[in-house]
Every structure is written in structure tokens, then in C-alpha cells.
Design an enzyme around this catalytic site. Structure first.
Site, mmCIF file in Angstrom:
data_model
loop_
_atom_site.group_PDB
_atom_site.id
_atom_site.type_symbol
_atom_site.label_atom_id
_atom_site.label_comp_id
_atom_site.label_asym_id
_atom_site.label_seq_id
_atom_site.Cartn_x
_atom_site.Cartn_y
_atom_site.Cartn_z
ATOM 1 N N HIS A 33 75.127 100.582 -8.212
ATOM 2 C CA HIS A 33 75.813 100.374 -6.924
ATOM 3 C C HIS A 33 77.137 101.117 -6.780
ATOM 4 O O HIS A 33 77.754 101.070 -5.721
ATOM 5 C CB HIS A 33 76.086 98.872 -6.723
ATOM 6 C CG HIS A 33 74.846 98.079 -6.427
ATOM 7 N ND1 HIS A 33 74.478 97.706 -5.152
ATOM 8 C CD2 HIS A 33 73.869 97.603 -7.241
ATOM 9 C CE1 HIS A 33 73.349 97.025 -5.199
ATOM 10 N NE2 HIS A 33 72.952 96.947 -6.457
ATOM 11 N N ASP B 195 84.446 105.201 -3.604
ATOM 12 C CA ASP B 195 83.678 103.972 -3.366
ATOM 13 C C ASP B 195 82.192 104.305 -3.418
ATOM 14 O O ASP B 195 81.780 105.309 -2.824
ATOM 15 C CB ASP B 195 84.030 103.421 -1.967
ATOM 16 C CG ASP B 195 83.915 101.907 -1.890
ATOM 17 O OD1 ASP B 195 83.134 101.337 -2.675
ATOM 18 O OD2 ASP B 195 84.599 101.305 -1.044
HETATM 19 P P1 ADQ Z 1 82.413 96.248 -3.309
HETATM 20 O O1 ADQ Z 1 83.304 97.114 -4.135
HETATM 21 O O2 ADQ Z 1 82.667 94.796 -3.383
HETATM 22 O O3 ADQ Z 1 80.866 96.535 -3.592
HETATM 23 P P2 ADQ Z 1 81.968 96.714 -0.361
HETATM 24 O O4 ADQ Z 1 80.733 97.533 -0.272
HETATM 25 O O5 ADQ Z 1 82.999 97.095 0.646
HETATM 26 O O6 ADQ Z 1 82.669 96.814 -1.786
HETATM 27 O O7 ADQ Z 1 81.576 95.194 -0.148
HETATM 28 C C1 ADQ Z 1 82.551 94.204 -0.025
HETATM 29 C C2 ADQ Z 1 81.954 92.983 0.669
HETATM 30 O O8 ADQ Z 1 82.922 91.935 0.583
HETATM 31 C C3 ADQ Z 1 81.665 93.224 2.140
HETATM 32 O O9 ADQ Z 1 80.425 92.664 2.468
HETATM 33 C C4 ADQ Z 1 82.812 92.502 2.859
HETATM 34 O O10 ADQ Z 1 82.424 91.897 4.067
HETATM 35 C C5 ADQ Z 1 83.232 91.456 1.871
HETATM 36 N N1 ADQ Z 1 84.700 91.235 1.986
HETATM 37 C C6 ADQ Z 1 85.662 92.145 1.830
HETATM 38 N N2 ADQ Z 1 86.870 91.597 2.041
HETATM 39 C C7 ADQ Z 1 86.657 90.311 2.347
HETATM 40 C C8 ADQ Z 1 87.510 89.186 2.645
HETATM 41 N N3 ADQ Z 1 88.841 89.274 2.667
HETATM 42 N N4 ADQ Z 1 86.917 88.019 2.878
HETATM 43 C C9 ADQ Z 1 85.588 87.902 2.836
HETATM 44 N N5 ADQ Z 1 84.748 88.896 2.571
HETATM 45 C C10 ADQ Z 1 85.274 90.085 2.311
HETATM 46 C C11 ADQ Z 1 80.128 97.354 -4.526
HETATM 47 C C12 ADQ Z 1 80.482 98.838 -4.517
HETATM 48 C C13 ADQ Z 1 80.363 99.379 -3.112
HETATM 49 C C14 ADQ Z 1 78.951 99.158 -2.570
HETATM 50 C C15 ADQ Z 1 78.519 97.703 -2.769
HETATM 51 C C16 ADQ Z 1 77.038 97.520 -2.448
HETATM 52 O O11 ADQ Z 1 81.794 99.043 -5.024
HETATM 53 O O12 ADQ Z 1 80.680 100.766 -3.066
HETATM 54 O O13 ADQ Z 1 78.932 99.453 -1.184
HETATM 55 O O14 ADQ Z 1 78.746 97.273 -4.106
HETATM 56 O O15 ADQ Z 1 76.222 98.349 -3.200
#
Ligand code: ADQ
Length: 457
Positions: free
Chosen positions: A162, A368
Site C-alpha cells: 500500500h 504518499d
Molecule cells: P494512510 O497513510 O493512512 O494510508 P490515506 O490514504 O490518506 O493515508 O488514508 C487516510 C485515511 O484516514 C482516509 O480514509 C481519511 O479519511 C482518514 N483520516 C485522515 N485524517 C482523519 C481524521 N482527522 N479523522 C478521521 N479520519 C481521518 C496508507 C498509505 C496511503 C494509501 C492507503 C491505502 O500511506 O498512501 O492511500 O494506505 O492504500
């Protein structure tokens, strides 16, 4: 044909009710949303670290209408420290995001990583029945495919990575580069988010292992693995429906009424890969250069606490809080403060209300794997503008966003100005095109597509 999912995080977490009864609540996040329906359809087992107490070893889910079994591995305090915080999050995470200066490569944490991977693999082997598909997830469990393969030579094993797969020059800094690649090559099908990560992975197989590659196929020790770019999607309809919900709309109005300015929004896990300090610096530069924007615009930054046991994450928190204080101290006028900072996870309705209220969404990671926040904003917004880092995997799929180099503070400040001045028609047209592309491959299509490919390999 059943399904076995192996992931670090569990899909449901136990919560004690007031009367002491145990309720299993779905975890927030893409993986549960994607794979829980697939497992419910096919039946099978989900193997994960049982992070939350109590120490229940196995449970049938969903509660009340069980369709599959969750096997919860108990990790000792030392295992959590070395496997999860130590090797996964202090070695693999920084290295894969090009932060080799932050990576700590320690033989002791590597050993624990191997042992814990072995435990996950063993649990999968014990649950396996002929014909089952096995799908392993992410950088915490890179050795699991090969460890399963040794016990089950004919099983169909898939893996999804991921996070970014870095250039081979960076990957080779890992003292266990061969072992990691060989671990992954136990899988028949390996998925990543972008073509670039796939190309880097294939190059690592050639240069580190001396393996043969042809197209997307790697041949190693008499076996073949296919490596494909299959970016994960979101539940587009769920976000669209939430965004159209009158209560969410009312909450969005409340946010706008409270701030009384244009709104720039940032939503991230508090992680050094997400570029939060650089974003704050760019906003500061923007306010210096455009004093007329004072009182007219607010940056709302929502950060979820993350990995606080790791020193660099604690330092980042202090750095971000220091910057927020400095910028507010410098620019605050007549009851207006330029930065509002929320440090907690927020419920999905509240998150969507913020997406809906935002004029500009700032997704500016330094690196990312993909970034789901960008996609969630596109599905939720009516006429906002997305500013997106070119170093987020999602940039390939979202060309109508204003793409920026997050290291370029001046460029970021300029993009802010362009976004705030963009005519309404153009904003709507860009969002429309972005959303159409999201609809073509949503989260369920992603999971089903991968499993179909795995079954056919
Ligand atoms: P993450 O690094 O966690 O995921 P991301 O893909 O942006 O990054 O997902 C974060 C999730 O957390 C989103 O669904 C978002 O809605 C939620 N979130 C963020 N801030 C929040 C808050 N303050 N309160 C509640 N919810 C919040 C890892 C990888 C990414 C990849 C994903 C999926 O680092 O690059 O996209 O896995 O494969």
C-alpha cells in the site's frame, strides 16, 4: 472457494458496552470497507493482530449474522515494539518514502519482524482449505507470502503493497533487501498503486536478486509472480450520499458561518511524509505576500494522532504545534486567526462536512503511496479545488487537480492564489472530470478485480 485475508490491523475492534457486553465495531479505513463485503460473500478467515483488548482469540463476524472468522494474534509487548514500531515503522516506512535519514536498520528488530511474519503465515496455513484464495496486505507482512508458499506450494497467494516502492538505489540501503523481495515473490500476484512503483519493484528484482523479468512477470527460483498497478479506490457513492445528507450540509454551513472566510483544508494522519510543516510554511509565505488575504482565508488543519510511540512522530507534533503558534502569533488580527488546528480523529460525517465546507483542499504529501483523502474530497465537494502533490500516487489518476511540488514553498503559495481565484465554471468542470474517473474504479471494483485476477493467475 473461501478467502483468507492477512493484515496487520483488524477489521473489527471490540468495544465494551456500558452493561459490560462486547460489541465488534467495524474499523474505519479502506481495507475493512473493501474486504469485509468480499469475505462476507465468500466466507473464510481474516487474520490480524488483535490489538485491542480483551484477549479474544477468535470471533465470528459480523456479530449476529456471522459469515467469516476473525483470528486475532496476540503480540507481546516486545513484539509490538520491535515488529511494528521497530522494523515496520522505523525501517520500512521511512525507507519506502525516501526518508533514509530517518530509517533505523537493526538486526534485533528485523529478527522479530521475521518471527512475527512467521506467526501470521502459520495462522494462514492452519486456516487454509483447498481452493481458498489468500490475500496478504502491506509492508508489515512482506515475508508472509513466501512463508505460506513453503507450506502450501499450490495455494493462490496475492499481496498488496500500500505504500510507495522506492527506486532501487534507495531500496538497496535495506540490509535485508534480498529477503524482503524473496518474501514477496512467494505471491502469484503483487499489486501496487502506480506503474512507477511496479517499475521500481521489477528493477529491484533484477538488480538485487538477479531475477529475470519479462513484461510484468518476475521469474525466480522456478516460480513466476505478476506485478501490477491497481490503485485502490474509495466508496464513491457512500461519500456522495453523505455529502448530500441534509445534516452534513447543515454541519458544513456551521463550519462556514463560524469561520466567515474562505477555507483551506488539510486532513492527514500526523506523519512526516504528509508535508504538514511545508504546507504551513507555504501558507505563511502566502499571507506575507498577500496581506489583502488576511481575514479572508483560514487554513483548517485536521490531524489524526499516529504512532506516538515513535520519537520522530512526537517531534513532528511539537514542530507542527510550534508552527501553528508562530503563524497565528504573526498574522492574527481583530479576532481572526489564520490557522485552526484540530488534533484528533473525527467521525466520517464530520470529515465529509469539512470536505464540503472547504474552498480548497490541500493534499501535499512529500511522498504518499496513493492518498485516499484526495479521492474522498473529490467525491464529496461541490465546487472546491484540489491542490495535489505530484508525489502522491493518486496524482496519476487525478490530472485535473492543481498539481504541485510540495518542497517548493513559493510554488505552493502561487497554487493557493490560483485556486482561490479560479472561476466557478472551471472549478465545477474540473471536479466533474475527476469524479467521473473515480466512479470508474471504486473500492469494491478494486477488491473484486484483484481477487478475480488472483483466481485466474
Ligand atoms: P494512510 O497513510 O493512512 O494510508 P490515506 O490514504 O490518506 O493515508 O488514508 C487516510 C485515511 O484516514 C482516509 O480514509 C481519511 O479519511 C482518514 N483520516 C485522515 N485524517 C482523519 C481524521 N482527522 N479523522 C478521521 N479520519 C481521518 C496508507 C498509505 C496511503 C494509501 C492507503 C491505502 O500511506 O498512501 O492511500 O494506505 O492504500
Amino acid at each position: 472457494m473461501g478467502l483468507i485475508v492477512v493484515s496487520n490491523r483488524e477489521p473489527y475492534a471490540p468495544k465494551r458496552g456500558e452493561a459490560g457486553q462486547l460489541a465488534w465495531v467495524p474499523s474505519i479505513g479502506g481495507l475493512t470497507a473493501a474486504l469485509d463485503p468480499a469475505l462476507q460473500r465468500s466466507g473464510g478467515t481474516w487474520i490480524a493482530w488483535g490489538e485491542e483488548r480483551p484477549e479474544v482469540g477468535e470471533v465470528d463476524l459480523p456479530q449476529g449474522a456471522p459469515r467469516y472468522r476473525l483470528k486475532r494474534l496476540r503480540l507481546s509487548e516486545a513484539e509490538v515494539r520491535d515488529f511494528y514500531y521497530g522494523f515496520a515503522n522505523r525501517a520500512l516506512w521511512p525507507m519506502s518514502h525516501y526518508f533514509i535519514g530517518r530509517a533505523t536498520y537493526q538486526t534485533s528488530t528485523w529478527r522479530t519482524y521475521v518471527n512475527v511474519n512467521r506467526r501470521f503465515a502459520q495462522a494462514a496455513v492452519e486456516s487454509f482449505r483447498t481452493g481458498d484464495l489468500i490475500w496478504v496486505h502491506d509492508y508489515q507482512l512482506a515475508l508472509v507470502p513466501r512463508l505460506i508458499r513453503e507450506a502450501l506450494p499450490d495455494a493462490r497467494i496475492g499481496f498488496f503493497w500500500h505504500i510507495p516502492w522506492p527506486s532501487t538505489e534507495v531500496f538497496r540501503t535495506l540490509p535485508w533487501d534480498r529477503e524482503l523481495l524473496e518474501g514477496l515473490l512467494g505471491a502469484d500476484l503483487i499489486g501496487m498503486h502506480t506503474d512507477e512503483y511496479v517499475a521500481h519493484f521489477l528493477s529491484a528484482c533484477r538488480r538485487v536478486l538477479g531475477a529475470e523479468t519479462e513484461g510484468n512477470t518476475v521469474r525466480w527460483q522456478g516460480r513466476e509472480s505478476r506485478v501490477v498497478a491497481r490503485p485502490i479506490g474509495i466508496e464513491v457513492e457512500t461519500y456522495e450520499a453523505l455529502a448530500a445528507n441534509p445534516e452534513v450540509e447543515e454541519a458544513a454551513d456551521r463550519i462556514r458561518r463560524t469561520l466567515q472566510t474562505q477555507i483551506l483544508l488539510g486532513v492527514d494522519r500526523l506523519d512526516y511524509t504528509k508535508g504538514i510543516p511545508e504546507r504551513l510554511e507555504a501558507f505563511d509565505a502566502f499571507l506575507d505576500r498577500h496581506p489583502e488575504a488576511r481575514r479572508r482565508v483560514t487554513l483548517l488543519q485536521i490531524a489524526v494522532p499516529s504512532r506516538e510511540r515513535v520519537e520522530s512522530y512526537r517531534q513532528l507534533r511539537a514542530q507542527v504545534e510550534g508552527l501553528v503558534g508562530r503563524i497565528n502569533g504573526k498574522h492574527t488580527r481583530d479576532g481572526w486567526s489564520p490557522v485552526q488546528y484540530i488534533y484528533r480523529g473525527v467521525p466520517r460525517e464530520e470529515l465529509v462536512a469539512h470536505y464540503r465546507a472547504a474552498d480548497v483542499m490541500l493534499v501535499t504529501p512529500l511522498r504518499d503511496g496513493l492518498n485516499l483523502v484526495a479521492k474522498e474530497f473529490v467525491a464529496s465537494s461541490r465546487d472546491g479545488v484540489l491542490i495535489l502533490s505530484r508525489f502522491a500516487g493518486a496524482a496519476d489518476e487525478l490530472p485535473e487537480a492543481l498539481q504541485v511540488n510540495p518542497y517548493n514553498v513559493d510554488g505552493l503559495a502561487e497554487a493557493l492564489l490560483e485556486a482561490l481565484r479560479m472561476p466557478l465554471d472551471e472549478k465545477k468542470a474540473r471536479l466533474q472530470r475527476l469524479r467521473e474517473r473515480l466512479r470508474q474504479s471504486d473500492l469494491h471494483a478494486w477488491a473484486e478485480g484483484f481477487l478475480r485476477e488472483l483466481a485466474g493467475t
